[in-house]
Design an enzyme around this catalytic site. Structure first.
Site, PDB file in Angstrom:
ATOM      1  N   ASP A  52      -0.570   0.277  -5.289  1.00 19.61           N
ATOM      2  CA  ASP A  52      -1.645   0.967  -4.584  1.00 19.61           C
ATOM      3  C   ASP A  52      -2.953   0.697  -5.301  1.00 19.61           C
ATOM      4  OD1 ASP A  52      -1.694   3.083  -2.209  1.00 19.61           O
ATOM      5  OD2 ASP A  52      -3.309   3.574  -3.600  1.00 19.61           O
TER       6      ASP A  52
ATOM      7  N   ASP B 220      -5.599  -4.203  -5.980  1.00 21.00           N
ATOM      8  CA  ASP B 220      -6.094  -4.351  -4.613  1.00 21.00           C
ATOM      9  C   ASP B 220      -5.072  -5.197  -3.854  1.00 21.00           C
ATOM     10  OD1 ASP B 220      -7.359  -4.945  -2.257  1.00 21.00           O
ATOM     11  OD2 ASP B 220      -9.182  -5.735  -3.166  1.00 21.00           O
TER      12      ASP B 220
ATOM     13  N   CYS C  19      -0.892   3.797  11.340  1.00 18.56           N
ATOM     14  CA  CYS C  19      -0.793   5.046  12.110  1.00 18.56           C
ATOM     15  C   CYS C  19      -1.991   5.125  13.051  1.00 18.56           C
ATOM     16  CB  CYS C  19      -0.709   6.254  11.190  1.00 18.56           C
ATOM     17  SG  CYS C  19      -1.918   6.280   9.872  1.00 18.56           S
TER      18      CYS C  19
ATOM     19  N   CYS D  87       0.883  -1.187   0.000  1.00 14.68           N
ATOM     20  CA  CYS D  87       0.000   0.000   0.000  1.00 14.68           C
ATOM     21  C   CYS D  87       0.909   1.223   0.000  1.00 14.68           C
ATOM     22  CB  CYS D  87      -0.915  -0.012   1.216  1.00 14.68           C
ATOM     23  SG  CYS D  87      -1.828  -1.549   1.446  1.00 14.68           S
ATOM     24  N   ALA D  88       1.457   1.563  -1.153  1.00 17.45           N
ATOM     25  CA  ALA D  88       2.629   2.429  -1.215  1.00 17.45           C
ATOM     26  C   ALA D  88       2.343   3.923  -1.231  1.00 17.45           C
ATOM     27  CB  ALA D  88       3.461   2.063  -2.447  1.00 17.45           C
ATOM     28  N   ALA D  89       1.236   4.365  -1.839  1.00 14.74           N
ATOM     29  CA  ALA D  89       0.993   5.808  -1.979  1.00 14.74           C
ATOM     30  C   ALA D  89       0.865   6.471  -0.597  1.00 14.74           C
ATOM     31  CB  ALA D  89      -0.273   6.050  -2.797  1.00 14.74           C
ATOM     32  N   PRO D  90       1.367   7.705  -0.434  1.00 20.04           N
ATOM     33  CA  PRO D  90       1.903   8.605  -1.457  1.00 20.04           C
ATOM     34  C   PRO D  90       3.353   8.366  -1.850  1.00 20.04           C
ATOM     35  CG  PRO D  90       1.877   9.722   0.641  1.00 20.04           C
ATOM     36  CD  PRO D  90       1.243   8.379   0.884  1.00 20.04           C
ATOM     37  N   GLY D  91       4.112   7.516  -1.124  1.00 18.93           N
ATOM     38  CA  GLY D  91       5.408   7.107  -1.631  1.00 18.93           C
ATOM     39  C   GLY D  91       6.628   7.487  -0.817  1.00 18.93           C
TER      40      GLY D  91
END
Length: 772
Positions: free
Chosen positions: A212, A239, A318, A181-185
């Site tokens: 993403d 996904d 988070c 789940c990489a974005a925003p990077g």
């Protein structure tokens, strides 16, 4: 009556109750400038976390006070660049020194401090707000430096706790990495830096596949990754909970791709981000966590399925909520049946303050109703609450899990956001796919169902039946034959287009195909000859995004990513990969090569180039970066001599540091340039120019003009140098006029637009400082 009209009426009533329209009413009603103040209070939040006791006794008030304070800004210096140390020295010895005794509005400015736990002082935090940054020239200069260096990719603005997961992955340059789940990077950028720890290796064996689910956020991810100019990054759009199993070719045989490192930073309720996302205060309920738990568990499960034995996966959120954290980890450990274990990382980041994971917790609905075990949940609530949300009751199992090895970071301990991290190590295949090696030999019984059969097998939905050895070998050969036939045509053409619509649903923009150059492509020999490329140059790794027509850009990927691209075109949607190394020049063919070098890929290409390299001194570099198209007479005699016999066209400009002069720039610089008939110029983006000038000690101020073209002036301490430079330019202008009387329109030279001048390098060179 509409909602907006009702809101206006309420505002009017508040003003009237507050005593008229002079603004006092708004202040008394809690309004400033027409917007309501967000009250940083949430009774349900406090009740929930007090009951769970995630905050040590006696620390609740400091914890809540920290959550109500703004989050400090943090920045990270890009670690893999050879001049990272130069940037650090520039920050410490120049910008931070200027802030030491600075007073703004009667308040002393707090100098940025390094994060104690981040290696080599490459991460810093500051309490400077945007409002303060505009109130002092020194602070404005510091802010411009940060913005410019961020755009270059030399500095990243990233939250402190967000830097932790990549550090705990322990990445090496040979690792194959998946960011689910990489974005925003920002974390992806850290992973790329770790791959390029040794700048002398242009193509690390490892790579990063950044995924993403949101198509639009994938392009934000591309923007972040492109700043680092790496040939080892691929951005895909899937996904994460059902990301496809990829294959690679190993000496003519198909194998399932397993990753050495996986970053699983899952979507979460985000209550650890209250300090920067203040909307969370009014929107927070336990319902958010209950709705996300299932997705988080599915993503984590898919991650460990694709993890290689002995590999590491970092699970992070988070959020402070154990339903999103320990509950997911405990459920994963329980169904792994010993295949996974929590790593003890307590000593890996010395200086970081953290709390151990908890072993007991309760589940609460948004109406405040508590449940301590699954058996207590009424049937009408069992769609909201699932058994995996509760802690393990078996003491023996709980002890073996070592949940206290999880890391929870509380905001008041080191003035950060809230965060949770767990590091998992895979000791053996997951129980539902222990026969993975056999599945690799018979990936599919039909060509059209390759990805579906593998995914189904790994989810445990395929029953594996033992067969006699002879039958198994026969089937293995047939399967291999089918797999090879499937990819034979695409490999022949070197085309990796988007997957067919029947295989998967595509969202967002339709991507151009990735077309690799064939061995006998007539495009490459002139390039190879012009730049005298080394025989070891991996020309098969060159690709374009054009299947038909003229190829305008040439990109390069690593050998490993080429393998992934060619063998998985029907399984994944690739948004972007590769780094631009050559760009077609409209006038290039008359100089021997139609393609000029691109600055983005010069550090990757440079080790293979054996011709057209000009070594320049630091004074020459200053001329190249401060003037748009300087004449050859501006450069040192050594540079003039090297360029004299060189044919016109694209060149490499290399600066090597002088170790005998420690006060000068001590990191190498490689620039793309163009050698014209009477001039020499650098093809370097504006922000990179500013970066290199700062590293050389030249103070750069961006001229505040309405024009968008690049304008800057430099201060070098000598006031007479400006007058001398103008005299030199007049002299050169006269020489240019004498030598070019054959041009009938020479008298209109000052009217030529900058764009025209740029597009005719080598044919009509003009000095931008004259034309301005």
């Amino acid at each position: 009556m509409g909602r907006r009209q009702r809101n206006r009426q309420r505002q009017q009533q508040r003003r009237e109750r507050g005593g008229g329209g002079d603004g006092q009413g708004r202040e008394q009603a809690g309004w400033e400038g027409g917007y309501p103040e967000i009250v940083k209070e949430n009774a349900l939040f406090e009740r929930y976390y007090r009951e769970l006791r995630i905050v040590p006794e006696g620390e609740w008030e400091p914890f809540m006070a920290a959550l109500r304070e703004p989050l400090p800004a943090t920045l990270r210096i890009t670690g893999y660049k050879s001049h990272a140390k130069e940037i650090l020295q520039c920050l410490k010895n120049k910008y931070f020194k200027e802030l030491q005794d600075l007073v703004v509005d009667g308040q002393k400015i707090e100098v940025p401090q390094p994060l104690k736990w981040y290696p080599e002082e490459l991460a810093w935090h500051t309490n400077l707000s945007r409002k303060i940054l505009r109130k002092s020239p020194q602070l404005e200069k510091f802010h411009q430096f940060l913005v410019s260096e961020t755009e270059c990719g030399n500095i990243s603005r990233q939250e402190a706790v967000s830097m932790i997961p990549p550090l705990l992955l322990n990445v090496n340059p040979h690792h194959k990495i998946l960011d689910m789940c990489a974005a925003p990077g920002s974390k992806t950028a850290q992973l790329i830096e770790m791959l390029h720890a040794d700048m002398n290796v242009p193509f690390p064996e490892g790579f990063v596949i950044a995924n993403d689910v949101d198509n639009k956020r994938c392009y934000l991810l591309v923007h972040q990754a492109k700043r680092l100019n790496s040939p080892c990054i691929m951005v895909v759009n899937h996904d994460a909970s059902s990301i496809p199993t990829l294959q690679i070719d190993n000496n003519g045989r198909k194998e399932v791709l397993f990753y050495d490192r996986i970053l699983c930073d899952v979507p979460c309720s985000g209550d650890g981000t209250m300090r920067k996302n203040i909307d969370v205060w009014k929107k927070w309920t336990t319902q958010n966590s209950l709705q996300l738990h299932g997705l988080q568990l599915r993503i984590a499960t898919r991650g460990v399925e694709q993890l290689a034995e002995g590999g590491r996966m970092v699970y992070s959120t988070c959020s402070l909520n154990p339903v999103e954290n320990e509950a997911v980890i405990a459920s994963l450990l329980e169904k792994s049946e010993g295949a996974l274990e929590l790593a003890d990382v307590s000593s890996e980041l010395p200086g970081l303050k953290w709390m151990p994971g908890i072993t007991q917790w309760k589940v609460m609905l948004k109406d405040g109703q508590w449940f301590e075990a699954w058996k207590d949940v009424p049937s009408n609530r069992q769609t909201q609450i699932r058994p995996t949300m509760f802690p393990i009751k078996d003491e023996e199992k709980l002890k073996v899990m070592n949940l206290e090895r999880c890391i929870r970071i509380l905001p008041h301990h080191q003035n950060t956001g809230g965060f949770f991290v767990a590091v998992l190590i895979k000791k053996s295949p997951m129980p539902w796919n222990k026969r993975q090696s056999k599945l690799q030999r018979k990936l599919s019984q039909r060509t059209g169902d390759i990805s579906e059969s593998v995914a189904a097998a790994e989810d445990g939905s395929v029953e594996i039946i033992e067969e006699p050895p002879d039958a198994e070998d026969k089937e293995s050969k047939e399967t291999q034959h089918l797999l090879n036939a499937e990819s034979e045509q695409s490999k022949k053409d070197g085309v990796c287009g988007p997957p067919p619509c029947k295989k998967m649903k595509l969202f967002g923009f339709k991507e151009d195909p990735f077309v690799f150059l064939s061995e006998d492509d007539p495009l490459f020999p002139p390039i190879q000859k012009f730049y005298a490329l080394d025989p070891s140059f991996p020309k098969m790794n060159l690709l374009t995004r054009t299947q038909e027509g003229k190829k305008r850009q040439l990109y390069m990927v690593s050998k490993e990513l080429r393998n992934v691209l060619l063998n998985n075109s029907e399984r994944m949607k690739v948004i972007n990969t590769g780094i631009k190394v050559w760009s077609r020049n409209s006038d290039g063919e008359q100089f021997g090569c139609a393609f000029r070098l691109a600055q983005e890929g010069i550090y990757t290409l440079y080790p293979f180039i054996n011709a057209r390299i000009i070594n320049v001194c630091i004074e020459d570099v200053k001329v190249l970066l401060t003037q748009e198209n300087p004449f050859l007479s501006k450069f040192s005699s050594e540079t003039h001599k090297r360029v004299k016999d060189l044919a016109m066209g694209s060149i490499v400009l290399k600066y090597e540091p002088d170790l005998s002069k420690p006060d000068t720039l001590q990191c190498p610089i490689v620039l793309c340039g163009w050698h014209g008939k009477t001039s020499l110029r650098a093809f370097v983006p504006k922000n990179e120019r500013l970066h290199y000038l700062r590293m050389m000690g030249v103070e750069v101020f961006k001229a505040k003009r309405k024009e968008e073209n690049f304008e800057s002036k430099t201060e070098e301490g000598d006031q007479d140098s400006t007058k001398h430079m103008e005299e030199e330019m007049d002299k050169e202008h006269n020489e240019l006029a004498k030598s070019r009387r054959c041009f009938t329109n020479l008298t209109h030279l000052h009217c030529l637009p900058t764009k025209t001048t740029r597009s005719t390098c080598g044919t009509l060179e003009t000095n931008k400082s004259i034309c301005a």
